[in-house]
Design an enzyme around this catalytic site. Structure first.
Site, short mmCIF file in Angstrom:
data_model
loop_
_atom_site.label_atom_id
_atom_site.label_comp_id
_atom_site.label_asym_id
_atom_site.label_seq_id
_atom_site.Cartn_x
_atom_site.Cartn_y
_atom_site.Cartn_z
N ALA A 35 2.31 -1.89 -4.49
CA ALA A 35 1.04 -2.61 -4.36
C ALA A 35 -0.14 -1.84 -4.97
CB ALA A 35 0.77 -2.92 -2.89
N GLY A 36 -0.03 -0.51 -5.03
CA GLY A 36 -1.10 0.29 -5.64
C GLY A 36 -1.24 -0.04 -7.12
N HIS A 37 -0.09 -0.14 -7.82
CA HIS A 37 -0.14 -0.49 -9.25
C HIS A 37 -0.69 -1.91 -9.43
CE1 HIS A 37 3.33 2.45 -9.27
NE2 HIS A 37 2.57 2.94 -10.24
N GLN A 155 -5.77 13.43 -12.25
CA GLN A 155 -5.40 12.71 -13.48
C GLN A 155 -6.57 11.87 -13.98
OE1 GLN A 155 -1.47 10.72 -14.34
NE2 GLN A 155 -2.53 8.90 -13.67
N ARG A 189 6.91 8.11 -4.97
CA ARG A 189 7.62 9.21 -4.32
C ARG A 189 7.93 8.95 -2.85
NH1 ARG A 189 5.70 14.55 -6.75
NH2 ARG A 189 5.57 14.04 -8.93
O1 PAF Z 1 0.00 7.69 -13.33
C1 PAF Z 1 1.00 7.43 -14.03
O2 PAF Z 1 1.83 6.59 -13.70
C2 PAF Z 1 1.22 8.20 -15.33
O3 PAF Z 1 0.82 9.52 -15.22
C3 PAF Z 1 0.58 7.53 -16.54
C4 PAF Z 1 -0.93 7.48 -16.44
C5 PAF Z 1 1.12 6.11 -16.70
C6 PAF Z 1 0.92 8.30 -17.82
O4 PAF Z 1 2.29 8.37 -18.03
#
Ligand code: PAF
Length: 281
Positions: A35-37, A155, A189
């Site tokens: 759900a985060g994605h 990130q 994870r």
């Molecule tokens: O956050 C992620 O899933 C990855 O680090 C990304 C930004 C897709 C780069 O591979």
């Protein structure tokens, strides 16, 4: 939703949209979507007319001790979720398409300073891999905006810095972390957690909240972070790091800083979980 692993085909579709004056948002992922994605895609709709997503398990961001072959691949389920969320185009390249000369001969992007500590220290080379693939995907897709989840706070800062330093005309949209009712941040994870560990893992977020409360009235940042690490360890996890940092530079916070972030990583069984909390003083 159209799916392609072909760069020319992808560009052709995006060029057609551009000629129609449409705005493009990009959501890069490594698949195994939760759900985060999907909240990244939902968010992206606010900023653009067409949503391009990618699924690529990027070998360059995995360390020698990290088993990329064990990374869960769930392409059919991922495609269904992306389609349901209104994604228009999905890019699914293979490593030979992205790195045709092999990783050793690949030009890379290294973002200094923000990549250095925390996860950068625990996972050497990880952020070089992230910034290189994101730069490459940005060049392929050329989006107007790109959405990234704040669960991976460091990130987001690495990518934001890369975009500024290299004058990329892309608006980076940070999207809030999606959590379970227990407070545990959603992550691919979490699939490694046993039932017992799933009960322990929310301790990470709980103690970040405790720490966020404490630093409102006490600027012994190092002492308090150490105390939080002890709590997390006592709860049954093994803290990798927990630091109170300046929210943008990620330097250790000093007592005059007002915009802070607490960054943490801890092992819970086989899973290495990361989490963070932004704090305003
Ligand atoms: O956050 C992620 O899933 C990855 O680090 C990304 C930004 C897709 C780069 O591979």
């Amino acid at each position: 939703m159209k799916t392609t692993n072909n760069i020319s085909e992808l560009r052709e579709q995006i060029n057609t949209w551009r000629k129609q004056g449409l705005k493009i948002a990009f959501v890069p992922t490594m698949g195994n979507l939760h759900a985060g994605h999907i909240s990244l895609v939902t968010h992206a709709h606010q900023y653009a007319d067409k949503i391009v997503a990618s699924i690529f398990v990027n070998p360059m961001q995995f360390g020698a001790n990290e088993d990329i072959d064990k990374y869960p691949r769930t392409m059919a389920a991922d495609q269904e979720k992306l389609q349901a969320a209104g994604t228009n185009l999905l890019f699914t390249p293979t490593p030979d398409i992205i790195y045709p000369k092999g990783l050793d001969k690949q030009t890379y992007v290294d973002v200094p300073n923000v990549s250095a500590g925390y996860c950068g220290e625990s996972r050497p080379g990880h952020f070089r891999g992230v910034s290189t693939i994101v730069c490459k995907l940005f060049n392929i897709v050329q989006p107007d905006v790109a959405c990234f989840g704040l669960k991976d706070y460091q990130q987001v800062q690495v990518i934001q810095t890369m975009v500024e330093d290299l004058s990329m005309p892309i608006n980076i949209i940070p999207v809030a972390t999606v959590r379970e009712a227990s407070g545990l941040a959603l992550s691919s994870r979490n699939g490694y957690l046993t039932t017992a560990e799933k009960k322990i893992a929310p301790a990470l977020h709980r103690h970040l909240q405790w720490l966020a409360q404490e630093i409102q009235t006490n600027n012994d940042f190092i002492g308090l972070a150490k105390q939080a690490a002890d709590f997390i360890n006592k709860a049954g996890m093994r803290t990798d790091y927990i630091h109170i940092c300046h929210a943008r530079t990620l330097n250790p916070a000093n007592k005059d800083d007002k915009e802070l972030v607490i960054l943490a990583a801890a092992h819970c069984g086989k899973a290495r979980l990361i989490d963070n909390l932004q704090v305003q003083l």
